[in-house]
Design a protein around this motif. Structure first.
Motif, short mmCIF file in Angstrom:
data_model
loop_
_atom_site.label_atom_id
_atom_site.label_comp_id
_atom_site.label_asym_id
_atom_site.label_seq_id
_atom_site.Cartn_x
_atom_site.Cartn_y
_atom_site.Cartn_z
N LEU A 45 34.78 5.27 19.45
CA LEU A 45 33.43 5.52 18.73
C LEU A 45 32.37 5.99 19.64
O LEU A 45 32.18 5.60 20.61
N PRO A 46 31.32 6.73 19.04
CA PRO A 46 31.37 7.19 17.83
C PRO A 46 32.59 8.10 17.71
O PRO A 46 32.93 8.95 18.41
N ARG A 47 33.01 8.24 16.40
CA ARG A 47 34.01 9.19 16.02
C ARG A 47 33.53 10.37 15.34
O ARG A 47 32.22 10.51 15.25
N PHE A 48 34.19 11.32 15.67
CA PHE A 48 34.01 12.76 15.05
C PHE A 48 34.90 13.16 13.99
O PHE A 48 35.60 12.38 13.09
N SER A 104 23.06 6.77 24.69
CA SER A 104 24.29 5.95 24.47
C SER A 104 23.84 4.90 23.07
O SER A 104 22.37 4.51 23.29
N THR A 105 24.49 4.48 22.24
CA THR A 105 24.05 3.39 21.42
C THR A 105 24.78 2.11 21.78
O THR A 105 24.09 1.17 22.21
N ARG A 106 26.06 2.52 21.55
CA ARG A 106 27.15 1.39 21.58
C ARG A 106 26.96 0.50 23.01
O ARG A 106 26.96 -0.78 22.99
N VAL A 136 35.33 -2.94 18.33
CA VAL A 136 34.08 -2.99 18.60
C VAL A 136 33.80 -4.52 18.72
O VAL A 136 33.14 -5.06 19.72
#
Lengths: 346, 346, 346
Positions: free
Chosen positions: A290-293, A67-69, A312
């Motif tokens: 997000l994240p988008r692909f 996980s980032t977000r 966001v």
């Protein structure tokens, strides 16, 4: 998966936890945090410092999935409230999960004594429920396998409301794998504020996930006009399009560092581009967790339709609102409402 | 490398960002933090708590290159100001840079919404400039490949001023790889307060890096006496010797965990020892950005000449000053000054 | 291992550092933190905010050995005091210990300038002593190889006192590897408040560690009745049983990620179960420093005898008390007392 009762309403594990009353409350709190942040940026200081009336709290993150977000988002929200975060599932540094590691039970019983709230992300559907049953602390499900992601759904509804106003008056489309956890929580949460129309855009040859089907049935029962399409072009007359890739199965189940995460192979009908938006002369607001692909082309970024970065931004006051409410011990009343006949329980 | 304009002066990417006016301001702020810390250690409490007039801020570190000092130093400075840090380039936990990772653009556009200031270290020269162009937040370049390291240069100038007084009255030597980023920023920054003499001590058979040559030309134009020597013994009559190893190329470009970092093979003329200092009866103040290698023998540590740990100590109030100024939104005016004919623009 | 003097009493490296006077003070501080936490949970707010009279402090953790509880515990205690932690031994991100890494000396001399207190855990017995000699900051030994773990001993004594009252009036049993660091610190610390009886439960065919033997001799000299048994059943008439596995050697020496940590092969006489407790009709309070292995069966968890999670809970106010005292610069007076003839120095 066996679902526990919510005797206390202490946890945010599913969209089911939230009642309409709770939704109004959490929107109001998030709007206050947003307003205060904007005032501070404008140089209008609060008369009294907004935090520090109590001791700082400790938010523990237990993430066994990349996980980032979500992790940074909760850390940042905690920091802005004057609280701190500890990373309680640090596979590199702890013994949990190793041959000499301690059990989940002992780990949770320890971490709960060091902290005030637990945020759990797991590739296992059952994990947040296990943690919830084990701990007296409030628990946030920040994504569990292919099940739910209710804090993301709150962010998405807040973003829609801030950018397009009352959700009841809107037409909303969702283009996504119907098994995606953010998508399930999103459609389940919509029952609290049913839109005029809801359109699902999905692969024609893949069965719709039962949980999604059930959530759509609930919406239909509440008077929302339901549609199903198989090309994003058909969603561009809606007020809102929340879009993600159509096959999240490998992605959603990938555990931390163990499995290869394959990139989604989007096919053309499920990809949104600036060209498609312009051709349709659409003012549809585009959202993306997000994240988008490949489903969301960067050509969209410069259009006024692009709502995903504002989404966001709005996640910060919403996560602050969620943490604030749960740290104050205010219970979620959704399940109780369901028990007494809310539309959430079909 | 293409350089952006500094329309707003929001970023600290290069020594060029700083004007003499800014330097005076940042010294004053750092001195205040130093004084307050000393007063607190002495038990003299401020009448009112020094921080917490505003909400806590979030400092995001985006480092793709190994670091102990710089990362911990900014984390510590943030903490002492009452702020918090989040590690936004955590290769172990995020998807950034993996095959399913999101783009730098999306990552920066997300992280900027979670934080108030970005600190970037990269083995890529262009990275802080990319981040700066992408984000509306203030960005600190905490070292980019073989380009610059301006916060280190501010620390170095502050250390000289605190330990030896007005820089204009001093003779300063630098023994270093002329491509080292700290060295380039240091000599460029000296234009704001040109010393009486500046001596470069470098390998005789390696061409001087053009950026270093240019910075020395600027100093010469400002009246500084310039010299070049090839043995540290010839620097021991100066007031200051800032020393680092003579071949940083492998070191400076090593990316996180990927490339082997070879230890510098210093040759004798570029190594400073207690014996050389004592033989020269020198009272030259020795600085080193640390970590040190063979260029700075530990025998120097017990001499009064050793200024490098005091230099680390002074880095705390200086990093506090940099964060404070940039979080308040006060622009750097260096480039503007250059545009109107400052000596920094030859 | 060479022991340094404690000229200043700045460090908590061994149970020897603590005097009876210090123990009373630290209990009082921990009780205050416990009371304030309980009051806050009950909605009774302090009239003035309890923290923030001073700048936030920075606690640096230098751990080269795996840890969940100790690292998170100190981070959490620091956060609740309004302070922050930095992870100063982050093998993934720093150069320390790599071929180009800096020396321990330079690293400690840097980290001490960024922080206010150092918490050291190491598989090397000498490491906290080295750090202590190198730094002017207060240093906590949070476990060093097979030597000591004094903060755990303070937690254990505090837990006994909170749950069973005055230690002098109690009978205490310890079932453990006699080389375990928590066990050595525990028995050494008991000299400050010698129990009526102390019983060691250990393997019959393994020699008792000299440090343990010495600590027991000190207790005997203070009037404590000493016993040795080889079956936990024989401890179930005591007021307290602190239990851990009987062979910690592989565990205690395992360094971070390098060596395999073998699971303890407990034999039946050294395993405590609900059945044994119920058969003995025992009201013995069971403590365990956690993580537990096979020595403590989960069947005990639901019995009133189970004190180990309350022990974790009480670790928070105790670690707050330790940090608070040491950050205020109050010296430990144990060694001084020893020099003037305290029973701690046989």
């Amino acid at each position: 998966m066996q679902r526990p009762n919510y005797p206390s309403g202490k946890d945010l594990l599913s969209a089911d936890a939230i009642s309409r009353f709770d939704l109004d409350d959490i929107f109001e709190r998030a709007e206050r945090h947003l307003r205060e942040e904007e005032q501070e940026k404008a140089g209008i200081l609060p008369e009294q410092p907004p935090v520090y009336r109590r001791r700082p709290k400790v938010i523990a993150t237990l993430f066994d999935q990349r996980s980032t977000r979500t992790r940074l988002g909760f850390q940042s929200a905690a920091a802005r409230l004057g609280h701190q975060s500890i990373d309680a599932y640090d596979t590199d540094r702890s013994r949990l999960g190793t041959s000499t590691g301690e059990s989940i039970e002992d780990h949770v019983h320890t971490v709960e004594l060091y902290s005030d709230l637990l945020v759990v992300r797991s590739h296992l559907e059952d994990m947040p429920y296990r943690v919830s049953r084990l701990s007296y602390l409030p628990v946030i499900n920040a994504g569990n396998g292919a099940d739910e992601h209710p804090s993301q759904a709150l962010i998405d509804l807040f973003a829609i409301r801030q950018m397009r106003g009352e959700i009841e008056k809107l037409t909303i489309a969702l283009s996504s794998d119907t098994r995606a956890r953010f998508a399930i929580s999103f459609v389940k949460m919509l029952r609290l504020t049913p839109p005029k129309r809801f359109t699902l855009c999905c692969l024609p040859d893949v069965p719709i996930n039962p949980a999604m089907r059930e959530a759509m049935t609930v919406l239909a029962g509440l008077g929302t006009e339901i549609g199903i399409v198989h090309d994003v072009r058909q969603t561009l007359g809606h007020d809102i399009l929340s879009i993600q890739m159509q096959d999240m199965s490998k992605f959603a189940h990938a555990s931390l560092g163990n499995e290869a995460v394959d990139k989604e192979k989007e096919t053309e009908p499920f990809t949104i581009t600036a060209q498609k938006i312009l051709e349709a002369r659409s003012d549809t607001l585009i959202l993306n967790p997000l994240p988008r692909f490949s489903e969301l082309d960067t050509s969209c970024d410069s259009l006024p339709n692009a709502g995903y970065f504002r989404q966001v931004q709005l996640s910060v006051p919403m996560r602050m609102a969620i943490l604030e409410r749960m740290l104050l011990g205010i219970p979620w009343t959704g399940q109780a409402a369901a028990a007494s006949g809310s539309p959430a329980a079909p």
